[in-house]
Design a protein around this motif. Structure first.
Motif, PDB file in Angstrom:
ATOM      1  N   GLY B  60       0.814  -1.212   0.000  1.00 15.25           N
ATOM      2  CA  GLY B  60       0.000   0.000   0.000  1.00 15.25           C
ATOM      3  C   GLY B  60       0.846   1.259   0.000  1.00 15.25           C
ATOM      4  N   LYS B  61       0.167   2.372   0.229  1.00 19.05           N
ATOM      5  CA  LYS B  61       0.794   3.683   0.095  1.00 19.05           C
ATOM      6  C   LYS B  61       2.021   3.851   0.997  1.00 19.05           C
ATOM      7  CE  LYS B  61      -0.100   8.580  -0.142  1.00 19.05           C
ATOM      8  NZ  LYS B  61       1.281   8.632  -0.627  1.00 19.05           N
ATOM      9  N   GLU B  62       2.031   3.197   2.152  1.00 20.46           N
ATOM     10  CA  GLU B  62       3.157   3.279   3.066  1.00 20.46           C
ATOM     11  C   GLU B  62       4.440   2.832   2.364  1.00 20.46           C
ATOM     12  OE1 GLU B  62      -0.236   3.090   3.764  1.00 20.46           O
ATOM     13  OE2 GLU B  62       0.209   1.042   4.312  1.00 20.46           O
ATOM     14  N   SER B  63       4.271   2.031   1.315  1.00 17.75           N
ATOM     15  CA  SER B  63       5.432   1.511   0.598  1.00 17.75           C
ATOM     16  C   SER B  63       6.207   2.605  -0.119  1.00 17.75           C
ATOM     17  CB  SER B  63       4.977   0.470  -0.429  1.00 17.75           C
ATOM     18  OG  SER B  63       4.296  -0.581   0.226  1.00 17.75           O
ATOM     19  N   SER B  64       5.587   3.759  -0.291  1.00 18.02           N
ATOM     20  CA  SER B  64       6.309   4.842  -0.960  1.00 18.02           C
ATOM     21  C   SER B  64       6.947   5.805   0.034  1.00 18.02           C
ATOM     22  CB  SER B  64       5.373   5.591  -1.916  1.00 18.02           C
ATOM     23  OG  SER B  64       4.310   6.184  -1.218  1.00 18.02           O
ATOM     24  N   PHE B  65       6.651   5.653   1.330  1.00 17.68           N
ATOM     25  CA  PHE B  65       7.212   6.564   2.344  1.00 17.68           C
ATOM     26  C   PHE B  65       8.746   6.568   2.351  1.00 17.68           C
ATOM     27  CE2 PHE B  65       3.483   6.801   5.633  1.00 17.68           C
ATOM     28  CZ  PHE B  65       2.676   7.332   4.674  1.00 17.68           C
ATOM     29  N   PRO B  66       9.405   5.414   2.259  1.00 14.73           N
ATOM     30  CA  PRO B  66      10.871   5.444   2.369  1.00 14.73           C
ATOM     31  C   PRO B  66      11.548   6.259   1.275  1.00 14.73           C
ATOM     32  CG  PRO B  66      10.067   3.205   2.685  1.00 14.73           C
ATOM     33  CD  PRO B  66       8.901   4.025   2.199  1.00 14.73           C
ATOM     34  N   PHE B  67      10.836   6.521   0.179  1.00 15.74           N
ATOM     35  CA  PHE B  67      11.453   7.214  -0.948  1.00 15.74           C
ATOM     36  C   PHE B  67      11.098   8.696  -0.989  1.00 15.74           C
ATOM     37  CE2 PHE B  67      10.534   2.780  -2.192  1.00 15.74           C
ATOM     38  CZ  PHE B  67      11.838   2.318  -2.211  1.00 15.74           C
ATOM     39  N   LEU B  68      10.299   9.165  -0.031  1.00 18.49           N
ATOM     40  CA  LEU B  68       9.915  10.580  -0.011  1.00 18.49           C
ATOM     41  C   LEU B  68      11.161  11.450   0.088  1.00 18.49           C
ATOM     42  CD1 LEU B  68       6.750  10.498   2.303  1.00 18.49           C
ATOM     43  CD2 LEU B  68       6.833  10.957  -0.161  1.00 18.49           C
ATOM     44  N   PRO B  69      11.205  12.679  -0.506  1.00 21.01           N
ATOM     45  CA  PRO B  69      10.081  13.369  -1.150  1.00 21.01           C
ATOM     46  C   PRO B  69       9.783  12.885  -2.570  1.00 21.01           C
ATOM     47  CG  PRO B  69      12.014  14.745  -1.271  1.00 21.01           C
ATOM     48  CD  PRO B  69      12.420  13.514  -0.515  1.00 21.01           C
ATOM     49  N   VAL B  70      10.512  11.918  -3.112  1.00 24.97           N
ATOM     50  CA  VAL B  70      10.155  11.400  -4.430  1.00 24.97           C
ATOM     51  C   VAL B  70       8.898  10.537  -4.299  1.00 24.97           C
ATOM     52  CG1 VAL B  70      10.945  10.031  -6.406  1.00 24.97           C
ATOM     53  CG2 VAL B  70      12.590  11.398  -5.111  1.00 24.97           C
ATOM     54  N   GLU B  71       7.939  10.716  -5.197  1.00 24.84           N
ATOM     55  CA  GLU B  71       6.691   9.936  -5.168  1.00 24.84           C
ATOM     56  C   GLU B  71       6.859   8.711  -6.067  1.00 24.84           C
ATOM     57  OE1 GLU B  71       3.986  10.329  -3.285  1.00 24.84           O
ATOM     58  OE2 GLU B  71       3.177  12.369  -3.389  1.00 24.84           O
ATOM     59  N   VAL B  72       7.428   7.644  -5.556  1.00 24.20           N
ATOM     60  CA  VAL B  72       7.661   6.439  -6.337  1.00 24.20           C
ATOM     61  C   VAL B  72       6.356   5.638  -6.437  1.00 24.20           C
ATOM     62  CG1 VAL B  72       8.942   4.270  -6.433  1.00 24.20           C
ATOM     63  CG2 VAL B  72      10.090   6.350  -5.661  1.00 24.20           C
ATOM     64  N   PRO B  73       5.913   5.287  -7.666  1.00 20.37           N
ATOM     65  CA  PRO B  73       4.648   4.561  -7.815  1.00 20.37           C
ATOM     66  C   PRO B  73       4.810   3.076  -7.491  1.00 20.37           C
ATOM     67  CG  PRO B  73       5.571   4.976  -9.977  1.00 20.37           C
ATOM     68  CD  PRO B  73       6.519   5.593  -8.969  1.00 20.37           C
ATOM     69  N   THR B  74       5.098   2.764  -6.236  1.00 21.68           N
ATOM     70  CA  THR B  74       5.229   1.378  -5.813  1.00 21.68           C
ATOM     71  C   THR B  74       4.239   1.104  -4.691  1.00 21.68           C
ATOM     72  OG1 THR B  74       6.699  -0.289  -4.878  1.00 21.68           O
ATOM     73  CG2 THR B  74       7.047   1.962  -4.132  1.00 21.68           C
ATOM     74  N   ASP B  75       3.740  -0.120  -4.610  1.00 18.82           N
ATOM     75  CA  ASP B  75       2.812  -0.480  -3.543  1.00 18.82           C
ATOM     76  C   ASP B  75       3.324  -1.647  -2.707  1.00 18.82           C
ATOM     77  OD1 ASP B  75       2.585  -2.312  -5.551  1.00 18.82           O
ATOM     78  OD2 ASP B  75       0.414  -2.412  -5.516  1.00 18.82           O
ATOM     79  N   THR B  76       4.552  -2.065  -2.951  1.00 18.41           N
ATOM     80  CA  THR B  76       5.151  -3.164  -2.191  1.00 18.41           C
ATOM     81  C   THR B  76       6.648  -2.883  -2.064  1.00 18.41           C
ATOM     82  OG1 THR B  76       5.227  -4.318  -4.329  1.00 18.41           O
ATOM     83  CG2 THR B  76       3.572  -5.078  -2.763  1.00 18.41           C
ATOM     84  N   THR B  77       7.114  -2.685  -0.831  1.00 23.84           N
ATOM     85  CA  THR B  77       8.515  -2.326  -0.620  1.00 23.84           C
ATOM     86  C   THR B  77       9.108  -3.129   0.533  1.00 23.84           C
ATOM     87  OG1 THR B  77       8.206  -0.059  -1.416  1.00 23.84           O
ATOM     88  CG2 THR B  77      10.073  -0.421   0.042  1.00 23.84           C
ATOM     89  N   ILE B  78      10.327  -3.611   0.322  1.00 22.44           N
ATOM     90  CA  ILE B  78      11.071  -4.270   1.393  1.00 22.44           C
ATOM     91  C   ILE B  78      11.575  -3.194   2.339  1.00 22.44           C
ATOM     92  CG2 ILE B  78      13.112  -5.646   1.941  1.00 22.44           C
ATOM     93  CD1 ILE B  78      12.818  -6.921  -0.852  1.00 22.44           C
ATOM     94  N   VAL B  79      11.214  -3.297   3.646  1.00 21.52           N
ATOM     95  CA  VAL B  79      11.636  -2.263   4.595  1.00 21.52           C
ATOM     96  C   VAL B  79      12.555  -2.797   5.694  1.00 21.52           C
ATOM     97  CG1 VAL B  79       9.717  -0.665   4.182  1.00 21.52           C
ATOM     98  CG2 VAL B  79       9.426  -2.502   5.850  1.00 21.52           C
TER      99      VAL B  79
END
Lengths: 88, 88, 88, 88, 88
Positions: B60-79
């Motif tokens: 979900g949207k939280e998956s793009s938080f690590p890349f802020l301020p860039v708005e990366v269109p991803t919905d699944t991120t390894i954290v």
């Protein structure tokens, strides 16, 4: 929200800075009859849940609300400890 | 968040500019007992995970938080990389 | 994100104005071994995918990022064409 | 939104402050023929639903809209009571 | 987005004010071959769909975009009527 039970913990040294001070608990989703149902998840914890406790948790962006103004990159958070489930 | 294992990589020349500098890893979701469970997904990587590593990832949207301020269109991120799963 | 294959197209005259200039492609989700898995979806297309191509797509609000500043009411968008899947 | 029936209540003393004044109802999701379908969920209640009532509920961030400007960390909320389901 | 067919209507007197002027249609999700697949849902309608029509619908926050600036608490909205599905 969903009913679940805390069944373990994840230990992780390397993680996103936004998760640095977060405990990561493993939760088994349950039915209303408290039977296991579906894949276990890893939750952040907004309220101090302990091993074996019955809890409810949220999924999605709302899961980061309890940590505001910090933007924690979590999508599953324990938001309450269940004392009792009353069926009607 | 969800437990998973890195099992491969996607090579893609044509992609949305927001994903231009992102590695795309294939992750097999796992249960708390580390058994495969469900369809594999393609994740962006916020922490430098490698082949075969045990990780946890957000949806979900939280998956793009690590890349802020860039708005990366991803919905699944390894954290995070999992050192150990403790069951209780 | 998820792996999929373009298997068709939806023709629609009546639609929300926000979708007016969008091609709507039918995508079959696939596993990492490229086997069909689950119900087909209708995707907007951020990168110009064609019939039969292997792609990856996002689900949720991130799916509207590639079209910003226009707020396209889509929740599934193709964001890359897959050249190759490497397993490890 | 989804059709469901109120089948119980969760009692919780320890919870996120954002949920402090919220009733937490257990809802069984139903098909259009009103047959049970899938795992029960815990919903906040925007409209005053009672035990045994047929309701519809939302999932995701929209579930917190009825409580604005308070940011309630809920992802499942009852938003209406169903009088009748007409099939065509 | 997802393919579906309008199979009925929900009548509800008591509902969240944000849903006050919305028709609530029951939609059966379909595969690309137009076979029923999964639980029926209750959709708001952005484009004036009628009984028995083939439509596509969004899930999640994007479902409230067509109604902006009003913040309608819906997570499933019909955004187009399908004239034809072309497979390739």
């Amino acid at each position: 929200m969903y009913i679940g039970k805390v069944i373990g913990r994840v230990v992780a040294t390397v993680k996103d800075p936004g998760l640095a001070s977060q405990r990561l608990l493993i939760v088994q989703p349950l039915t209303a009859l408290l039977a296991p149902s579906g894949r276990q998840i890893v939750c952040t914890d907004a309220i101090g849940a302990g091993a074996g406790e019955l809890v409810y948790w949220t999924r999605g962006k709302e899961s980061s609300f309890p940590f505001l103004p910090v933007e924690v990159p979590t999508d599953t958070t324990i938001v309450g400890i269940i004392d009792r489930v009353n069926r009607c």
